[in-house]
Design a protein around this motif. Structure first.
Motif, PDB file in Angstrom:
ATOM      1  N   LEU A 152       0.796  -1.237   0.000  1.00 16.96           N
ATOM      2  CA  LEU A 152       0.000   0.000   0.000  1.00 16.96           C
ATOM      3  C   LEU A 152       0.828   1.287   0.000  1.00 16.96           C
ATOM      4  CD1 LEU A 152      -3.224  -0.478   2.147  1.00 16.96           C
ATOM      5  CD2 LEU A 152      -3.041   0.506  -0.143  1.00 16.96           C
ATOM      6  N   PRO A 153       1.903   1.405   0.801  1.00 17.11           N
ATOM      7  CA  PRO A 153       2.659   2.662   0.766  1.00 17.11           C
ATOM      8  C   PRO A 153       3.329   2.946  -0.578  1.00 17.11           C
ATOM      9  CG  PRO A 153       3.130   1.434   2.776  1.00 17.11           C
ATOM     10  CD  PRO A 153       2.372   0.504   1.879  1.00 17.11           C
ATOM     11  N   LEU A 154       3.465   1.923  -1.416  1.00 12.43           N
ATOM     12  CA  LEU A 154       4.147   2.083  -2.710  1.00 12.43           C
ATOM     13  C   LEU A 154       3.200   2.023  -3.898  1.00 12.43           C
ATOM     14  CD1 LEU A 154       7.206  -0.257  -2.027  1.00 12.43           C
ATOM     15  CD2 LEU A 154       7.242   2.247  -2.121  1.00 12.43           C
ATOM     16  N   VAL A 155       1.917   1.687  -3.661  1.00 12.51           N
ATOM     17  CA  VAL A 155       1.065   1.328  -4.799  1.00 12.51           C
ATOM     18  C   VAL A 155       0.829   2.504  -5.737  1.00 12.51           C
ATOM     19  CG1 VAL A 155      -1.216   1.788  -3.755  1.00 12.51           C
ATOM     20  CG2 VAL A 155      -0.946  -0.041  -5.460  1.00 12.51           C
ATOM     21  N   HIS A 156       0.885   3.736  -5.208  1.00  8.43           N
ATOM     22  CA  HIS A 156       0.626   4.898  -6.074  1.00  8.43           C
ATOM     23  C   HIS A 156       1.900   5.468  -6.696  1.00  8.43           C
ATOM     24  CE1 HIS A 156      -2.008   7.920  -7.710  1.00  8.43           C
ATOM     25  NE2 HIS A 156      -1.252   8.905  -7.251  1.00  8.43           N
ATOM     26  N   ALA A 157       3.054   4.965  -6.281  1.00  7.83           N
ATOM     27  CA  ALA A 157       4.317   5.611  -6.678  1.00  7.83           C
ATOM     28  C   ALA A 157       4.527   5.608  -8.188  1.00  7.83           C
ATOM     29  CB  ALA A 157       5.490   4.939  -5.978  1.00  7.83           C
ATOM     30  N   GLU A 158       4.313   4.471  -8.822  1.00  2.91           N
ATOM     31  CA  GLU A 158       4.607   4.396 -10.256  1.00  2.91           C
ATOM     32  C   GLU A 158       3.622   5.236 -11.065  1.00  2.91           C
ATOM     33  OE1 GLU A 158       5.782   0.750 -13.258  1.00  2.91           O
ATOM     34  OE2 GLU A 158       6.163   0.543 -11.103  1.00  2.91           O
ATOM     35  N   PHE A 159       2.347   5.248 -10.654  1.00  2.00           N
ATOM     36  CA  PHE A 159       1.401   6.101 -11.370  1.00  2.00           C
ATOM     37  C   PHE A 159       1.701   7.569 -11.118  1.00  2.00           C
ATOM     38  CE2 PHE A 159      -2.732   8.275 -12.011  1.00  2.00           C
ATOM     39  CZ  PHE A 159      -2.802   8.070 -13.384  1.00  2.00           C
ATOM     40  N   ALA A 160       2.214   7.910  -9.941  1.00  2.00           N
ATOM     41  CA  ALA A 160       2.612   9.302  -9.684  1.00  2.00           C
ATOM     42  C   ALA A 160       3.686   9.746 -10.674  1.00  2.00           C
ATOM     43  CB  ALA A 160       3.111   9.448  -8.253  1.00  2.00           C
ATOM     44  N   LEU A 161       4.610   8.847 -11.011  1.00  2.00           N
ATOM     45  CA  LEU A 161       5.609   9.168 -12.043  1.00  2.00           C
ATOM     46  C   LEU A 161       4.944   9.345 -13.402  1.00  2.00           C
ATOM     47  CD1 LEU A 161       8.595   6.824 -11.113  1.00  2.00           C
ATOM     48  CD2 LEU A 161       8.424   9.294 -10.752  1.00  2.00           C
ATOM     49  N   ALA A 162       3.939   8.515 -13.700  1.00  2.00           N
ATOM     50  CA  ALA A 162       3.211   8.661 -14.968  1.00  2.00           C
ATOM     51  C   ALA A 162       2.484   9.999 -15.023  1.00  2.00           C
ATOM     52  CB  ALA A 162       2.228   7.505 -15.139  1.00  2.00           C
ATOM     53  N   GLU A 163       1.969  10.448 -13.867  1.00  2.00           N
ATOM     54  CA  GLU A 163       1.341  11.769 -13.810  1.00  2.00           C
ATOM     55  C   GLU A 163       2.381  12.870 -13.986  1.00  2.00           C
ATOM     56  OE1 GLU A 163      -2.469  11.761 -11.004  1.00  2.00           O
ATOM     57  OE2 GLU A 163      -0.713  10.975  -9.969  1.00  2.00           O
ATOM     58  N   LEU A 164       3.546  12.698 -13.388  1.00  2.07           N
ATOM     59  CA  LEU A 164       4.636  13.662 -13.562  1.00  2.07           C
ATOM     60  C   LEU A 164       5.003  13.789 -15.043  1.00  2.07           C
ATOM     61  CD1 LEU A 164       6.917  15.509 -12.583  1.00  2.07           C
ATOM     62  CD2 LEU A 164       8.249  13.457 -12.048  1.00  2.07           C
ATOM     63  N   ASP A 165       5.077  12.666 -15.729  1.00  2.00           N
ATOM     64  CA  ASP A 165       5.357  12.644 -17.171  1.00  2.00           C
ATOM     65  C   ASP A 165       4.326  13.487 -17.922  1.00  2.00           C
ATOM     66  OD1 ASP A 165       6.572  11.848 -19.557  1.00  2.00           O
ATOM     67  OD2 ASP A 165       5.452   9.962 -19.661  1.00  2.00           O
ATOM     68  N   TYR A 166       3.062  13.345 -17.526  1.00  2.00           N
ATOM     69  CA  TYR A 166       1.963  14.074 -18.171  1.00  2.00           C
ATOM     70  C   TYR A 166       2.025  15.574 -17.850  1.00  2.00           C
ATOM     71  CZ  TYR A 166      -2.959  15.529 -18.815  1.00  2.00           C
ATOM     72  OH  TYR A 166      -4.118  16.187 -19.160  1.00  2.00           O
ATOM     73  N   PHE A 167       2.183  15.905 -16.569  1.00  2.00           N
ATOM     74  CA  PHE A 167       2.119  17.317 -16.178  1.00  2.00           C
ATOM     75  C   PHE A 167       3.348  18.101 -16.634  1.00  2.00           C
ATOM     76  CE2 PHE A 167      -0.722  15.695 -12.638  1.00  2.00           C
ATOM     77  CZ  PHE A 167      -1.878  16.196 -13.215  1.00  2.00           C
ATOM     78  N   HIS A 168       4.531  17.467 -16.613  1.00  2.00           N
ATOM     79  CA  HIS A 168       5.729  18.183 -17.034  1.00  2.00           C
ATOM     80  C   HIS A 168       5.894  18.128 -18.553  1.00  2.00           C
ATOM     81  CE1 HIS A 168       9.553  20.165 -16.486  1.00  2.00           C
ATOM     82  NE2 HIS A 168      10.184  19.217 -17.128  1.00  2.00           N
ATOM     83  N   GLY A 169       5.519  17.006 -19.152  1.00  4.96           N
ATOM     84  CA  GLY A 169       5.784  16.820 -20.578  1.00  4.96           C
ATOM     85  C   GLY A 169       4.665  17.228 -21.504  1.00  4.96           C
ATOM     86  N   VAL A 170       3.401  17.170 -21.034  1.00  5.36           N
ATOM     87  CA  VAL A 170       2.263  17.436 -21.921  1.00  5.36           C
ATOM     88  C   VAL A 170       1.593  18.761 -21.577  1.00  5.36           C
ATOM     89  CG1 VAL A 170       0.063  16.583 -22.821  1.00  5.36           C
ATOM     90  CG2 VAL A 170       1.888  14.950 -22.287  1.00  5.36           C
ATOM     91  N   THR A 171       1.059  18.900 -20.356  1.00  9.80           N
ATOM     92  CA  THR A 171       0.364  20.149 -20.008  1.00  9.80           C
ATOM     93  C   THR A 171       1.317  21.228 -19.518  1.00  9.80           C
ATOM     94  OG1 THR A 171      -0.107  19.459 -17.731  1.00  9.80           O
ATOM     95  CG2 THR A 171      -1.735  18.883 -19.411  1.00  9.80           C
ATOM     96  N   GLN A 172       2.532  20.835 -19.174  1.00 10.31           N
ATOM     97  CA  GLN A 172       3.579  21.777 -18.749  1.00 10.31           C
ATOM     98  C   GLN A 172       3.109  22.664 -17.589  1.00 10.31           C
ATOM     99  OE1 GLN A 172       4.560  23.499 -22.534  1.00 10.31           O
ATOM    100  NE2 GLN A 172       5.465  21.589 -23.252  1.00 10.31           N
ATOM    101  N   SER A 173       2.530  22.000 -16.580  1.00  7.45           N
ATOM    102  CA  SER A 173       2.080  22.682 -15.366  1.00  7.45           C
ATOM    103  C   SER A 173       3.099  22.436 -14.260  1.00  7.45           C
ATOM    104  CB  SER A 173       0.711  22.159 -14.934  1.00  7.45           C
ATOM    105  OG  SER A 173       0.437  22.542 -13.598  1.00  7.45           O
ATOM    106  N   ALA A 174       3.838  23.474 -13.896  1.00  9.67           N
ATOM    107  CA  ALA A 174       4.853  23.326 -12.845  1.00  9.67           C
ATOM    108  C   ALA A 174       4.216  22.971 -11.502  1.00  9.67           C
ATOM    109  CB  ALA A 174       5.656  24.615 -12.721  1.00  9.67           C
ATOM    110  N   ILE A 175       3.044  23.545 -11.225  1.00  8.30           N
ATOM    111  CA  ILE A 175       2.364  23.280  -9.947  1.00  8.30           C
ATOM    112  C   ILE A 175       1.956  21.815  -9.861  1.00  8.30           C
ATOM    113  CG2 ILE A 175       0.276  23.766  -8.615  1.00  8.30           C
ATOM    114  CD1 ILE A 175       0.464  26.665  -9.628  1.00  8.30           C
ATOM    115  N   ASN A 176       1.315  21.301 -10.916  1.00  9.75           N
ATOM    116  CA  ASN A 176       0.853  19.912 -10.889  1.00  9.75           C
ATOM    117  C   ASN A 176       2.012  18.921 -10.963  1.00  9.75           C
ATOM    118  OD1 ASN A 176      -1.832  20.531 -10.547  1.00  9.75           O
ATOM    119  ND2 ASN A 176      -2.329  20.429 -12.725  1.00  9.75           N
ATOM    120  N   ALA A 177       3.076  19.285 -11.667  1.00 13.54           N
ATOM    121  CA  ALA A 177       4.249  18.401 -11.711  1.00 13.54           C
ATOM    122  C   ALA A 177       4.847  18.268 -10.315  1.00 13.54           C
ATOM    123  CB  ALA A 177       5.286  18.939 -12.698  1.00 13.54           C
TER     124      ALA A 177
END
Length: 390
Positions: free
Chosen positions: A328-353
């Motif tokens: 459980l403490p790790l289950v969201h970690a990999e998807f959090a990286l996928a979200e980072l990929d999206y926010f930094h690479g696609v929408t380019q939102s520094a706050i959300n990244a």
């Protein structure tokens, strides 16, 4: 993000916190939907656009047509291309063939289930059976009742049984896919570096962060506790976004049962226990309330109901419950990286990244050291103890 998309109408959307925001993606228009539906001859003429989805990662709407209400969903091609949607649609079709009540994409006149148009990709669904009881619910908000949680647990187990034998390879590296390739390994460091290397936007973001030390501090101790249980994690295609809002219900009562499963956008080859841990993480902990309070964030009655519903269909061993607690403490970690990929690479939102990296990737793991996080993990171990004493 393309400049052309900045001049189109926006709608109010769910943000990454509790407050609504202006959508990242322009709203679908009636003319745009009509253009898309020309490729779907069975749908008939569009009549009126009835609703815009508040979900943040794509644009979607309900359009009333001559054949009834349909859902049109639009993605930026950098988030989902035709091939990526095909991965999702084939898995959903397999589950439907196995008798699971899922919403499957409609096919165009040429037999394709996804449509590319300029820098957008579209998919179209008939409005599925059931009440969209959690339509306005944010992610990470709890079930309304224990009966809902029980039914959701049972349906998740049915999905896992139906997924058995589906042998498609894991999905390619792309934003917003909930994989399990890092912490599923005996030594996660090399897989983590490989994950980052495959996603240039993440690599770019992490250049300014002391990420190796942060991972060693916040995540690796949890992985050490998970390692003895890794043999419990048998590869299986899974849903990976099992929240009440991705389910349609038999009615609007507290006793309602799951009627249809929606939204396979995050599906991938993970494991049944990873999917169950995700369901706990999504529906049992009030993450969005943490800034306001630090107690009563965990709903143990809903957790028990979810696990009881699951176990009624697929019994869980004491060791599997301990594996769930370890993951459980790790289950969201990999998807959090996928979200980072999206926010930094696609929408380019520094706050959300920053939110994806600090609050989700590191912060969710750190929260499990809190009193509430420890209460949740202890409860899973208590369930395991009770099973062993039978």
């Amino acid at each position: 993000m393309d400049a052309a998309s900045h001049h189109l109408t926006r709608v109010i959307s769910h943000g990454m916190g509790a407050d609504p925001v202006i959508s990242d993606w322009p709203a679908l228009t009636s003319a745009e939907v009509a253009r898309v539906l020309r490729h779907y001859p069975g749908v008939g003429q569009p009549l009126r656009l009835e609703w815009h989805s508040p979900r943040p990662f794509s644009a979607a709407c309900v359009m009333q047509t001559e054949s009834g209400p349909i859902i049109v969903k639009r993605h930026h091609v950098r988030v989902r291309d035709v091939a990526a949607l095909g991965e999702e649609h084939r898995f959903a079709a397999h589950l439907q063939e196995k008798g699971l009540p899922v919403s499957c994409a409609l096919a165009t006149a040429s037999g394709a289930t996804a449509l590319a148009d300029d820098y957008w990709t579209y998919e179209v669904f008939a409005l599925a059976a059931g009440v969209d009881l959690y339509r306005e619910a944010l992610s990470w908000t709890p079930f309304h009742s224990c009966a809902h949680a029980w039914s959701a647990g049972q349906m998740l187990s049915r999905l896992h049984q139906a997924a058995a034998g589906y042998e498609a390879p894991a999905r390619a590296a792309r934003p917003l896919v909930a994989s399990f390739t890092i912490f599923s390994q005996q030594d996660p460091v090399d897989p983590l570096q490989a994950y980052i290397a495959q996603r240039p936007a993440i690599a770019d973001y992490l250049e300014a962060r002391p990420w190796r030390g942060e991972v060693a501090q916040h995540l690796l101790p949890w992985h050490a506790a998970l390692k003895p249980y890794l043999d419990e994690f048998v590869p299986l295609w899974t849903h990976n976004d099992w929240h009440a809002s991705n389910l349609l219900w038999s009615d609007a009562s507290p006793q309602a049962q799951v009627q249809t499963v929606l939204d396979f956008g995050l599906c991938d080859r993970t494991t049944a226990l990873h999917d169950l841990a995700t369901a706990i993480e999504r529906n049992i902990v009030e993450w969005l309330a943490i800034p306001q309070r630090d107690e009563q964030l965990v709903h143990l009655d809903l957790l028990d109901a979810l696990l009881d519903g699951y176990a009624a269909q697929s019994p869980l061993s004491a060791r599997q419950l301990r594996a769930l607690a370890a993951l459980l403490p790790l289950v969201h970690a990999e998807f959090a990286l996928a979200e980072l990929d999206y926010f930094h690479g696609v929408t380019q939102s520094a706050i959300n990244a920053s939110l994806a990296y600090d609050a989700y990737f590191l912060g969710h793991a750190a929260w499990f050291h809190s009193a509430e996080g420890q209460r949740l993990l202890a409860h899973l171990h208590q369930r395991a103890d009770a099973l062993e004493q039978r």
